[in-house]
Write an enzyme that holds these catalytic residues in place. Structure first.
Site, PDB file in Angstrom:
ATOM      1  N   GLU A  81      53.074  21.224 -16.608  1.00 30.98           N
ATOM      2  CA  GLU A  81      52.591  20.786 -15.301  1.00 30.98           C
ATOM      3  C   GLU A  81      51.294  19.997 -15.493  1.00 30.98           C
ATOM      4  O   GLU A  81      50.418  20.383 -16.269  1.00 30.98           O
ATOM      5  CB  GLU A  81      52.329  22.048 -14.468  1.00 30.98           C
ATOM      6  CG  GLU A  81      51.621  21.834 -13.165  1.00 30.98           C
ATOM      7  CD  GLU A  81      51.213  23.156 -12.519  1.00 30.98           C
ATOM      8  OE1 GLU A  81      50.874  23.130 -11.329  1.00 30.98           O
ATOM      9  OE2 GLU A  81      51.246  24.206 -13.213  1.00 30.98           O
ATOM     10  N   TRP A  82      51.161  18.885 -14.785  1.00 34.72           N
ATOM     11  CA  TRP A  82      49.921  18.102 -14.853  1.00 34.72           C
ATOM     12  C   TRP A  82      48.908  18.693 -13.882  1.00 34.72           C
ATOM     13  O   TRP A  82      49.203  18.858 -12.693  1.00 34.72           O
ATOM     14  CB  TRP A  82      50.178  16.633 -14.511  1.00 34.72           C
ATOM     15  CG  TRP A  82      48.899  15.838 -14.465  1.00 34.72           C
ATOM     16  CD1 TRP A  82      48.154  15.512 -13.382  1.00 34.72           C
ATOM     17  CD2 TRP A  82      48.194  15.307 -15.599  1.00 34.72           C
ATOM     18  NE1 TRP A  82      47.038  14.806 -13.736  1.00 34.72           N
ATOM     19  CE2 TRP A  82      47.029  14.658 -15.105  1.00 34.72           C
ATOM     20  CE3 TRP A  82      48.438  15.307 -16.969  1.00 34.72           C
ATOM     21  CZ2 TRP A  82      46.124  14.023 -15.938  1.00 34.72           C
ATOM     22  CZ3 TRP A  82      47.511  14.670 -17.799  1.00 34.72           C
ATOM     23  CH2 TRP A  82      46.381  14.033 -17.281  1.00 34.72           C
ATOM     24  N   LEU A  83      47.738  19.029 -14.393  1.00 35.25           N
ATOM     25  CA  LEU A  83      46.661  19.520 -13.554  1.00 35.25           C
ATOM     26  C   LEU A  83      45.484  18.560 -13.658  1.00 35.25           C
ATOM     27  O   LEU A  83      44.960  18.334 -14.749  1.00 35.25           O
ATOM     28  CB  LEU A  83      46.224  20.923 -13.987  1.00 35.25           C
ATOM     29  CG  LEU A  83      47.255  22.050 -13.830  1.00 35.25           C
ATOM     30  CD1 LEU A  83      46.695  23.356 -14.371  1.00 35.25           C
ATOM     31  CD2 LEU A  83      47.664  22.211 -12.376  1.00 35.25           C
ATOM     32  N   ASP A 125      42.227  32.283 -27.526  1.00 31.21           N
ATOM     33  CA  ASP A 125      41.503  31.116 -28.053  1.00 31.21           C
ATOM     34  C   ASP A 125      40.618  30.552 -26.944  1.00 31.21           C
ATOM     35  O   ASP A 125      40.640  29.360 -26.653  1.00 31.21           O
ATOM     36  CB  ASP A 125      42.512  30.068 -28.539  1.00 31.21           C
ATOM     37  CG  ASP A 125      41.880  28.989 -29.422  1.00 31.21           C
ATOM     38  OD1 ASP A 125      40.705  29.157 -29.825  1.00 31.21           O
ATOM     39  OD2 ASP A 125      42.546  27.984 -29.708  1.00 31.21           O
TER      40      ASP A 125
END
Length: 287
Positions: A92-94, A194
């Protein structure tokens, strides 16, 4: 390659997708990153060599594990696989923005909520994954001390020896860990694994988000310790976290032990002065 990736996105989403725009964006130290769009919807695509397909699969499963907690915003994995000579993961592009102190306090609270997710199988995870590009062993282990000695520090020391690293007090340190952790009662928590500043931020709409995980069930303090390793998160983050899920006494002493894992990993990935930093940390822990 892009035609195959577009077809996979179309298959998984059930909506025809044909990328018209592709621009290079940051993909971290080891991957190439692209924003791809058909003009109406965008995705984030990371590429690596075909041989790294398992790394992307583990990342996708880790994102899904964190998403299932319904706690903090995580980019949804769309699909992953191999196209021609490249492995890929589509997310998904955020759109990211800048957060204020209220947002960082909210991030602390939401991470604390994610850390409440536990496992009856103990410490580890269902598959091995990677920390950077280094293999990360997640064999289920009932005891946290045993897990941390064998699958975290011990494994990194093995890799470091192959790289020519010299850690004169390695065995003394490993032998001391049971005592160092003796009074610390650890419940398995779902951790990002991480969590430094490059893997956390906020969306343009003002929602805290974390990404690029090295997921497993471990001591929640490993995440908090790493947030302090490269400059630290804003004070509001720690305020929000401790309000929701206070850290146990002795954290300040344990955080160096936990961050040693990441410095050894940096030596294994990049070499250079990280061996000296690791030896200084070992001396500090053993004082």
């Amino acid at each position: 390659m892009w035609t195959q990736i577009d077809a996979h996105i179309s298959q998984v989403t059930g909506e025809k997708f044909q990328s018209q725009q592709r621009r290079s964006v940051g993909g971290g130290c080891i991957n190439q990153g692209y924003a791809v769009s058909n003009g109406a919807i965008a995705y984030f695509v990371k590429l690596n060599q075909a041989s790294q397909a398992a790394m992307f699969e583990a990342e996708a499963l880790g994102l899904k594990e964190m998403l299932a907690t319904a706690s903090i915003r995580i980019p949804k994995p769309i699909c992953w696989g191999v196209a021609e000579n490249s492995s890929y993961i589509v997310l998904e592009w955020l759109e990211l923005g800048n957060g204020d102190s209220n947002l960082w306090e909210e991030m602390g609270r939401k991470l604390a909520a994610m850390h409440q997710a536990s496992s009856s199988q103990g410490f580890g995870w269902k598959i091995n994954n990677t920390i950077g590009s280094t293999p990360q062993v997640n064999t289920w282990t009932a005891d946290w001390t045993e897990f941390y000695i064998k699958h975290r520090l011990g494994y990194q020391f093995q890799l470091a020896r192959r790289r020519g690293g010299s850690f004169p007090q390695q065995e003394k340190l490993l032998a001391a860990i049971p005592e160092l952790l003796a009074n610390h009662q650890v419940q398995p928590s779902l951790v990002h694994g991480d969590l430094w500043g490059g893997n956390a931020g906020c969306t343009a709409s003002g929602e805290p988000v974390i990404f690029d995980p090295a997921t497993y069930f471990g001591d929640r303090e490993v995440d908090i310790a790493m947030t302090e390793l490269f400059g630290g998160f804003p004070a509001a983050f720690y305020k929000g976290y401790n309000k929701a899920f206070p850290l146990d006494p002795g954290y300040e002493q344990r955080k160096t032990l936990y961050n040693l894992y990441h410095i050894l990993n940096h030596f294994n990935l990049f070499g250079g002065g990280y061996a000296s930093q690791a030896n200084r940390m070992i001396e500090q822990i053993l004082r």
